[in-house]
Design a protein around this motif. Structure first.
Motif, PDB file in Angstrom:
ATOM      1  N   VAL A 226       4.754  70.551  31.038  1.00 59.01           N
ATOM      2  CA  VAL A 226       3.303  70.507  31.218  1.00 59.01           C
ATOM      3  C   VAL A 226       2.899  71.691  32.089  1.00 59.01           C
ATOM      4  O   VAL A 226       3.391  71.836  33.211  1.00 59.01           O
TER       5      VAL A 226
ATOM      6  N   ARG B 123       1.136  57.773  34.324  1.00 60.83           N
ATOM      7  CA  ARG B 123       0.800  56.713  33.374  1.00 60.83           C
ATOM      8  C   ARG B 123       1.145  57.165  31.953  1.00 60.83           C
ATOM      9  O   ARG B 123       1.703  56.425  31.156  1.00 60.83           O
ATOM     10  N   TYR B 124       0.778  58.409  31.646  1.00 61.03           N
ATOM     11  CA  TYR B 124       1.013  58.890  30.284  1.00 61.03           C
ATOM     12  C   TYR B 124       2.502  59.125  30.017  1.00 61.03           C
ATOM     13  O   TYR B 124       3.083  58.550  29.114  1.00 61.03           O
ATOM     14  N   TRP B 125       3.131  59.984  30.821  1.00 59.85           N
ATOM     15  CA  TRP B 125       4.498  60.417  30.501  1.00 59.85           C
ATOM     16  C   TRP B 125       5.558  59.383  30.825  1.00 59.85           C
ATOM     17  O   TRP B 125       6.596  59.337  30.175  1.00 59.85           O
TER      18      TRP B 125
ATOM     19  N   LEU C  95      -0.813  61.601  34.884  1.00 57.90           N
ATOM     20  CA  LEU C  95       0.434  62.156  34.334  1.00 57.90           C
ATOM     21  C   LEU C  95       1.525  61.094  34.311  1.00 57.90           C
ATOM     22  O   LEU C  95       2.272  60.970  33.344  1.00 57.90           O
TER      23      LEU C  95
ATOM     24  N   SER D 101       3.920  71.203  26.222  1.00 59.28           N
ATOM     25  CA  SER D 101       3.530  69.866  25.777  1.00 59.28           C
ATOM     26  C   SER D 101       2.067  69.585  26.063  1.00 59.28           C
ATOM     27  O   SER D 101       1.406  68.894  25.302  1.00 59.28           O
TER      28      SER D 101
ATOM     29  N   ARG E 265      15.319  72.695  25.269  1.00 54.47           N
ATOM     30  CA  ARG E 265      14.019  72.735  24.597  1.00 54.47           C
ATOM     31  C   ARG E 265      13.342  71.388  24.455  1.00 54.47           C
ATOM     32  O   ARG E 265      12.117  71.308  24.327  1.00 54.47           O
ATOM     33  N   ARG E 266      14.137  70.292  24.477  1.00 53.99           N
ATOM     34  CA  ARG E 266      13.486  69.003  24.260  1.00 53.99           C
ATOM     35  C   ARG E 266      12.812  68.454  25.518  1.00 53.99           C
ATOM     36  O   ARG E 266      12.076  67.484  25.448  1.00 53.99           O
TER      37      ARG E 266
ATOM     38  N   THR F  12       3.898  55.363  29.068  1.00 49.83           N
ATOM     39  CA  THR F  12       3.417  55.248  27.697  1.00 49.83           C
ATOM     40  C   THR F  12       4.320  55.975  26.703  1.00 49.83           C
ATOM     41  O   THR F  12       4.645  55.455  25.641  1.00 49.83           O
ATOM     42  N   VAL F  13       4.713  57.179  27.057  1.00 48.76           N
ATOM     43  CA  VAL F  13       5.499  58.024  26.154  1.00 48.76           C
ATOM     44  C   VAL F  13       6.988  57.687  26.254  1.00 48.76           C
ATOM     45  O   VAL F  13       7.467  57.254  27.307  1.00 48.76           O
ATOM     46  N   GLN F  14       7.721  57.866  25.165  1.00 50.79           N
ATOM     47  CA  GLN F  14       9.185  57.813  25.209  1.00 50.79           C
ATOM     48  C   GLN F  14       9.688  59.227  25.443  1.00 50.79           C
ATOM     49  O   GLN F  14       9.442  60.114  24.626  1.00 50.79           O
ATOM     50  N   LEU F  15      10.393  59.417  26.544  1.00 52.42           N
ATOM     51  CA  LEU F  15      10.967  60.732  26.822  1.00 52.42           C
ATOM     52  C   LEU F  15      12.397  60.782  26.286  1.00 52.42           C
ATOM     53  O   LEU F  15      13.068  59.757  26.228  1.00 52.42           O
ATOM     54  N   PRO F  16      12.839  61.964  25.900  1.00 49.03           N
ATOM     55  CA  PRO F  16      14.229  62.045  25.450  1.00 49.03           C
ATOM     56  C   PRO F  16      15.161  61.710  26.611  1.00 49.03           C
ATOM     57  O   PRO F  16      14.875  62.064  27.753  1.00 49.03           O
ATOM     58  N   ALA F  17      16.262  61.029  26.313  1.00 50.28           N
ATOM     59  CA  ALA F  17      17.237  60.695  27.357  1.00 50.28           C
ATOM     60  C   ALA F  17      17.787  61.996  27.917  1.00 50.28           C
ATOM     61  O   ALA F  17      17.945  62.960  27.180  1.00 50.28           O
TER      62      ALA F  17
ATOM     63  N   PRO G 175       9.977  67.978  27.932  1.00 55.45           N
ATOM     64  CA  PRO G 175       8.548  68.317  27.885  1.00 55.45           C
ATOM     65  C   PRO G 175       8.125  69.162  29.096  1.00 55.45           C
ATOM     66  O   PRO G 175       8.543  68.903  30.221  1.00 55.45           O
TER      67      PRO G 175
END
Lengths: 149, 142
Positions: B88, B129-131, B127, B108, B83-84, B134-139, B86
């Motif tokens: 799109v 650039r953002y994900w 996509l 998301s 579930r964690r 910029t964003v922190q994704l879960p490991a 993301p």
């Protein structure tokens, strides 16, 4: 590819007045014309979203199109507020972006598990913050489709 | 040894669309690696197959045979192990109903597929650039 600007309200929840001011300035700097509302902690955020207490007069106004959420706040922190938002059928579709100084794995994991739409770590300098806010606001305001409120 | 993990896993039943996105990544000189599956059934199978490392981001079409994007999203978001990640949504639909439903199910974000190649390139750039910048994704989970 970028679409006409959506006239959504962006809602910022952050307990630090200086951080609120910085985010406000960064939004202006990045020429985002959207209305920015601000709340100071998780309780205040939930009152705003439910249009109660000091926000009762907002009743009937559209809900915000995007929530920028700090994690560490007094009274009710961002994790608890996020849990409430994402388990409320009327609120859960509003995208929530965590905007925090934390970069702890644990926070990243937990907030994604709770249904956050993205997790962003606040950079240190104002210039970097402007860049990040620019990217985040452009992505949500101009690039993706949002649910109508 | 596990296969080299792809950053992005695309679920789309249209081979032309899969190729467009792959070519757009190259055209934009983006560092992301892409893997693809053809429907929701294959997507869930891939995500639950321990021989594959989970992707950092899922791009999900809505209308697919066997298991559509709605059902696939519902399953991903109710699986504690998945579930964690993301998700799109990337679809030709721009119906208010689909948008609201997919956000309700835990998407998301929701993006309408552009038709022109240059716009697909721009989309993949945005996509990425953002994900990824910029964003922190879960490991990725082990």
């Amino acid at each position: 590819m970028s679409k006409p600007h959506k006239p959504i309200t962006i809602l910022l929840a952050d307990d630090d007045p200086e951080d609120r001011m910085l985010a406000h300035d960064a939004l202006q700097e990045s020429r985002v014309a959207n209305r920015l509302d601000m709340v100071v902690d998780g309780e205040d955020l939930m009152d705003y979203l439910h249009r109660r207490g000091p926000y009762a007069s907002l009743n009937g106004n559209p809900l915000p199109g995007l929530i920028l959420l700090d994690l560490n706040m007094p009274r009710k922190d961002g994790r608890e507020a996020l849990r409430e938002i994402k388990s409320d059928p009327k609120l859960r579709r509003i995208p929530v972006v965590v905007l925090t100084t934390s970069r702890a794995e644990e926070d990243i994991f937990r907030t994604y598990d709770l249904g956050v739409n993205s997790f962003v770590t606040k950079p240190v300098t104002f210039e970097q913050l402007v860049e990040v806010i620019k990217t985040v606001s452009r992505y949500w305001v101009e690039f993706v489709e949002l649910p109508s409120s | 040894m596990k296969p080299v993990p792809a950053n992005i896993l695309l679920a789309d039943d249209d081979p032309d669309d899969r190729m467009l996105i792959r070519e757009a990544l190259q055209e934009g000189r983006l560092a992301q690696t892409l893997d693809s599956v053809e429907d929701g059934e294959e997507l869930l199978g891939r995500l639950r197959d321990h021989a594959h490392q989970p992707p950092r981001l899922i791009l999900l079409d809505l209308n697919m045979p066997r298991k559509d994007g709605r059902e696939a999203l519902r399953e991903i978001k109710s699986d504690p192990k998945l579930r964690r990640i993301p998700v799109v949504v990337l679809t030709t639909s721009d119906s208010e109903d689909d948008i609201a439903r997919m956000y309700d199910l835990g998407a998301s974000s929701f993006i309408v597929k552009p038709r022109k190649f240059e716009h697909v390139v721009e989309m993949m750039r945005e996509l990425s650039r953002y994900w990824f910048d910029t964003v922190q994704l879960p490991a990725p989970a082990e």
